[in-house]
Design a protein around this motif. Sequence first.
Motif, PDB file in Angstrom:
ATOM      1  N   PRO A 123      35.848  86.875  60.689  1.00  0.00           N
ATOM      2  CA  PRO A 123      35.928  88.281  61.103  1.00  0.00           C
ATOM      3  C   PRO A 123      36.529  88.389  62.501  1.00  0.00           C
ATOM      4  CG  PRO A 123      33.688  87.476  61.304  1.00  0.00           C
ATOM      5  CD  PRO A 123      34.490  86.363  60.686  1.00  0.00           C
ATOM      6  N   THR A 124      37.062  89.551  62.799  1.00  0.00           N
ATOM      7  CA  THR A 124      37.586  89.842  64.125  1.00  0.00           C
ATOM      8  C   THR A 124      36.524  90.593  64.914  1.00  0.00           C
ATOM      9  OG1 THR A 124      39.909  89.918  63.454  1.00  0.00           O
ATOM     10  CG2 THR A 124      39.308  91.205  65.388  1.00  0.00           C
ATOM     11  N   ALA A 125      36.300  90.154  66.132  1.00  0.00           N
ATOM     12  CA  ALA A 125      35.421  90.867  67.062  1.00  0.00           C
ATOM     13  C   ALA A 125      36.311  91.403  68.179  1.00  0.00           C
ATOM     14  CB  ALA A 125      34.349  89.946  67.625  1.00  0.00           C
ATOM     15  N   ILE A 126      36.239  92.699  68.401  1.00  0.00           N
ATOM     16  CA  ILE A 126      36.960  93.335  69.503  1.00  0.00           C
ATOM     17  C   ILE A 126      35.909  93.592  70.572  1.00  0.00           C
ATOM     18  CG2 ILE A 126      38.377  95.288  70.225  1.00  0.00           C
ATOM     19  CD1 ILE A 126      39.108  95.601  67.177  1.00  0.00           C
ATOM     20  N   ILE A 127      36.057  92.902  71.699  1.00  0.00           N
ATOM     21  CA  ILE A 127      35.047  92.930  72.757  1.00  0.00           C
ATOM     22  C   ILE A 127      35.587  93.716  73.943  1.00  0.00           C
ATOM     23  CG2 ILE A 127      33.617  91.527  74.280  1.00  0.00           C
ATOM     24  CD1 ILE A 127      33.921  89.237  72.195  1.00  0.00           C
ATOM     25  N   GLN A 128      34.865  94.738  74.326  1.00  0.00           N
ATOM     26  CA  GLN A 128      35.275  95.595  75.434  1.00  0.00           C
ATOM     27  C   GLN A 128      35.375  94.789  76.731  1.00  0.00           C
ATOM     28  OE1 GLN A 128      32.492  98.731  76.383  1.00  0.00           O
ATOM     29  NE2 GLN A 128      34.099 100.012  77.258  1.00  0.00           N
ATOM     30  N   ALA A 129      36.338  95.151  77.576  1.00  0.00           N
ATOM     31  CA  ALA A 129      36.472  94.523  78.890  1.00  0.00           C
ATOM     32  C   ALA A 129      35.133  94.568  79.601  1.00  0.00           C
ATOM     33  CB  ALA A 129      37.533  95.249  79.712  1.00  0.00           C
ATOM     34  N   VAL A 135      33.080  95.641  68.650  1.00  0.00           N
ATOM     35  CA  VAL A 135      33.262  96.182  67.308  1.00  0.00           C
ATOM     36  C   VAL A 135      33.705  95.008  66.437  1.00  0.00           C
ATOM     37  CG1 VAL A 135      34.701  97.704  65.889  1.00  0.00           C
ATOM     38  CG2 VAL A 135      33.904  98.477  68.133  1.00  0.00           C
ATOM     39  N   VAL A 136      33.122  94.884  65.248  1.00  0.00           N
ATOM     40  CA  VAL A 136      33.488  93.791  64.354  1.00  0.00           C
ATOM     41  C   VAL A 136      34.220  94.343  63.144  1.00  0.00           C
ATOM     42  CG1 VAL A 136      32.617  91.931  62.874  1.00  0.00           C
ATOM     43  CG2 VAL A 136      31.528  92.381  65.074  1.00  0.00           C
ATOM     44  N   SER A 137      35.317  93.691  62.806  1.00  0.00           N
ATOM     45  CA  SER A 137      36.060  93.994  61.590  1.00  0.00           C
ATOM     46  C   SER A 137      36.004  92.755  60.707  1.00  0.00           C
ATOM     47  CB  SER A 137      37.529  94.318  61.906  1.00  0.00           C
ATOM     48  OG  SER A 137      38.291  94.337  60.714  1.00  0.00           O
ATOM     49  N   THR A 153      40.835 102.089  61.544  1.00  0.00           N
ATOM     50  CA  THR A 153      39.734 101.616  62.380  1.00  0.00           C
ATOM     51  C   THR A 153      39.917 102.245  63.749  1.00  0.00           C
ATOM     52  OG1 THR A 153      39.498  99.504  61.229  1.00  0.00           O
ATOM     53  CG2 THR A 153      38.696  99.592  63.497  1.00  0.00           C
ATOM     54  N   ILE A 154      38.868 102.891  64.235  1.00  0.00           N
ATOM     55  CA  ILE A 154      38.882 103.500  65.565  1.00  0.00           C
ATOM     56  C   ILE A 154      37.915 102.700  66.432  1.00  0.00           C
ATOM     57  CG2 ILE A 154      38.373 105.568  66.924  1.00  0.00           C
ATOM     58  CD1 ILE A 154      40.716 106.026  65.042  1.00  0.00           C
ATOM     59  N   VAL A 155      38.410 102.239  67.554  1.00  0.00           N
ATOM     60  CA  VAL A 155      37.569 101.511  68.500  1.00  0.00           C
ATOM     61  C   VAL A 155      37.212 102.498  69.607  1.00  0.00           C
ATOM     62  CG1 VAL A 155      37.466  99.574  70.112  1.00  0.00           C
ATOM     63  CG2 VAL A 155      38.641  99.312  67.908  1.00  0.00           C
ATOM     64  N   PRO A 156      35.922 102.793  69.791  1.00  0.00           N
ATOM     65  CA  PRO A 156      35.527 103.856  70.712  1.00  0.00           C
ATOM     66  C   PRO A 156      35.921 103.621  72.167  1.00  0.00           C
ATOM     67  CG  PRO A 156      33.594 102.684  69.893  1.00  0.00           C
ATOM     68  CD  PRO A 156      34.768 102.173  69.126  1.00  0.00           C
ATOM     69  N   PHE A 162      46.057 105.877  71.871  1.00  0.00           N
ATOM     70  CA  PHE A 162      46.435 104.712  71.061  1.00  0.00           C
ATOM     71  C   PHE A 162      45.897 104.902  69.665  1.00  0.00           C
ATOM     72  CE2 PHE A 162      45.441 100.734  68.989  1.00  0.00           C
ATOM     73  CZ  PHE A 162      46.664 100.103  69.044  1.00  0.00           C
ATOM     74  N   PRO A 163      46.699 104.663  68.663  1.00  0.00           N
ATOM     75  CA  PRO A 163      48.106 104.279  68.710  1.00  0.00           C
ATOM     76  C   PRO A 163      49.016 105.503  68.838  1.00  0.00           C
ATOM     77  CG  PRO A 163      47.396 104.351  66.441  1.00  0.00           C
ATOM     78  CD  PRO A 163      46.189 104.674  67.291  1.00  0.00           C
ATOM     79  N   SER A 164      50.279 105.224  69.126  1.00  0.00           N
ATOM     80  CA  SER A 164      51.262 106.299  69.174  1.00  0.00           C
ATOM     81  C   SER A 164      51.628 106.701  67.746  1.00  0.00           C
ATOM     82  CB  SER A 164      52.513 105.846  69.927  1.00  0.00           C
ATOM     83  OG  SER A 164      53.189 104.847  69.181  1.00  0.00           O
TER      84      SER A 164
END
Length: 175
Positions: A123-129, A135-137, A153-156, A162-164
């Motif tokens: 899985p992909t984990a998108i980790i906030q700075a 968020v996990v996908s 998928t919307i990352v809060p 983003f995106p354009s």
Amino acid sequence: MENADAALSLLRSLCPPPAHPALGPVTGSITIPASHDALLRTYGTGCFDEFIWIFAEGAPDPQLDIAERTRELRIILRSKELVAVRHDLGEQGFHADDLVQWGVTDNADLLTWIARGNPEEWPTAIIQAGQLRAVVSPRSSTATLLDLLTRSTIVPFFPSDFPSHQPEFSTNPYV
């Protein structure tokens, strides 16, 4: 199991790849899923929609080298408790050495795999700075990019612009 070829085909039609992908020599020092390898052979290293940078082993720009970025991420995460991120990842749970960083945003948010088991199922984990939230996908890097660029998928913690409406890929969007 997702169809990685279909996700790459849809991504190519949404965001055309460069004529000559920017890639460096691959030494095989880090395992990556075959679907990410196909993404790299299509796009090379670079930036989607002037926001999400993708990494490859042996990248011409050391800042885009997946092995180096992963090594640095693991060093940083080993020194932190990461209570909030561990909570957001829930049952995924992880140790610093389970993460492979395959991308980053201009805001320094991390795109990683939780590297356990079959690489095609990571899985992909998108980790906030600042490692504040995550968020996990369950989808591959290619499918995750497609989902982000189509707003499936919307990352809060990503910017609202983003995106354009017409996402592009560039090997260097700031030139």
